[in-house]
Write a protein that holds these residues in place. Structure first.
Motif, PDB file in Angstrom:
ATOM      1  N   GLU A  53       0.837  -1.207   0.000  1.00  0.00           N
ATOM      2  CA  GLU A  53       0.000   0.000   0.000  1.00  0.00           C
ATOM      3  C   GLU A  53       0.871   1.257   0.000  1.00  0.00           C
ATOM      4  N   ASN A  54       1.904   1.252   0.835  1.00  0.00           N
ATOM      5  CA  ASN A  54       2.804   2.408   0.904  1.00  0.00           C
ATOM      6  C   ASN A  54       3.471   2.672  -0.440  1.00  0.00           C
ATOM      7  N   LEU A  55       3.942   1.619  -1.093  1.00  0.00           N
ATOM      8  CA  LEU A  55       4.624   1.766  -2.389  1.00  0.00           C
ATOM      9  C   LEU A  55       3.694   2.350  -3.450  1.00  0.00           C
ATOM     10  N   ARG A  56       2.460   1.951  -3.396  1.00  0.00           N
ATOM     11  CA  ARG A  56       1.500   2.460  -4.379  1.00  0.00           C
ATOM     12  C   ARG A  56       1.218   3.946  -4.156  1.00  0.00           C
ATOM     13  N   GLU A  57       1.268   4.385  -2.909  1.00  0.00           N
ATOM     14  CA  GLU A  57       1.028   5.796  -2.596  1.00  0.00           C
ATOM     15  C   GLU A  57       2.259   6.661  -2.830  1.00  0.00           C
ATOM     16  N   ASN A  58       3.446   6.096  -2.570  1.00  0.00           N
ATOM     17  CA  ASN A  58       4.701   6.837  -2.715  1.00  0.00           C
ATOM     18  C   ASN A  58       5.787   5.838  -3.110  1.00  0.00           C
ATOM     19  N   PRO A  59       6.214   5.847  -4.359  1.00  0.00           N
ATOM     20  CA  PRO A  59       7.155   4.835  -4.830  1.00  0.00           C
ATOM     21  C   PRO A  59       8.611   5.052  -4.424  1.00  0.00           C
ATOM     22  N   ARG A  60       8.920   6.148  -3.749  1.00  0.00           N
ATOM     23  CA  ARG A  60      10.307   6.394  -3.327  1.00  0.00           C
ATOM     24  C   ARG A  60      10.618   5.526  -2.112  1.00  0.00           C
ATOM     25  N   VAL A  61      11.702   4.742  -2.221  1.00  0.00           N
ATOM     26  CA  VAL A  61      12.052   3.790  -1.169  1.00  0.00           C
ATOM     27  C   VAL A  61      13.548   3.830  -0.873  1.00  0.00           C
ATOM     28  N   ALA A  62      13.896   3.205   0.229  1.00  0.00           N
ATOM     29  CA  ALA A  62      15.289   2.964   0.584  1.00  0.00           C
ATOM     30  C   ALA A  62      15.407   1.509   1.005  1.00  0.00           C
ATOM     31  N   LEU A  63      16.571   0.929   0.730  1.00  0.00           N
ATOM     32  CA  LEU A  63      16.870  -0.431   1.177  1.00  0.00           C
ATOM     33  C   LEU A  63      18.225  -0.421   1.864  1.00  0.00           C
ATOM     34  N   SER A  64      18.329  -1.216   2.908  1.00  0.00           N
ATOM     35  CA  SER A  64      19.581  -1.358   3.631  1.00  0.00           C
ATOM     36  C   SER A  64      19.862  -2.846   3.798  1.00  0.00           C
ATOM     37  N   ILE A  65      21.062  -3.266   3.402  1.00  0.00           N
ATOM     38  CA  ILE A  65      21.475  -4.663   3.515  1.00  0.00           C
ATOM     39  C   ILE A  65      22.808  -4.680   4.246  1.00  0.00           C
ATOM     40  N   GLN A  66      22.945  -5.595   5.213  1.00  0.00           N
ATOM     41  CA  GLN A  66      24.192  -5.679   5.975  1.00  0.00           C
ATOM     42  C   GLN A  66      24.561  -7.131   6.194  1.00  0.00           C
ATOM     43  N   LYS A  67      25.850  -7.431   6.070  1.00  0.00           N
ATOM     44  CA  LYS A  67      26.378  -8.774   6.342  1.00  0.00           C
ATOM     45  C   LYS A  67      27.131  -8.717   7.661  1.00  0.00           C
TER      46      LYS A  67
END
Length: 128
Positions: A53-67
């Protein structure tokens, strides 16, 4: 051409780690763990519920990946991008199969989720 440095791409394509997807709801961040697959400047993930739902309202995102190893960080990658929900059923099935294979899950795991592709706009990374 990908905005992700080659070394960061190598890290993103390695182990089946969790990504933390940040979306926005009510002008506040909403962060949730997701399985992902990265290739050529695009992150594929499947999701449903509030994140979708959030993506449909605002497509700007951030992703964080850590090992981590033994509680010590080895590397991290942060991505900023624009998400789009893919409606094509065959495309979604193929992407879900690729993601489930990466994580060793059965082919029908999370079959009800929607396919989301994130076009990466910028990336930062660090190794420790």
């Amino acid at each position: 051409m990908s905005q992700v440095p080659p070394e960061a791409e190598r890290l993103l394509e390695s182990d089946p780690l969790m990504a933390h997807l940040a979306t926005c709801v009510d002008r506040r961040p909403h962060v949730a763990p997701v399985w992902y697959r990265y290739e050529d400047g695009v992150v594929e993930l499947t999701t449903g519920g509030r994140k979708l739902e959030n993506l449909r309202e605002n497509p700007r995102v951030a992703l964080s990946i850590q090992k981590d190893e033994g509680g010590d960080a080895r590397w991290m990658v942060s991505l900023l991008g624009t998400a789009r929900v893919v409606a094509d059923g065959a495309e979604s099935e193929a992407a879900l199969a690729r993601i489930n294979e990466k994580y060793g899950a059965s082919q029908d795991a999370y079959a009800e989720n929607a396919l989301v592709r994130v076009d990466v706009g910028s990336a930062t990374y660090r190794t420790y």
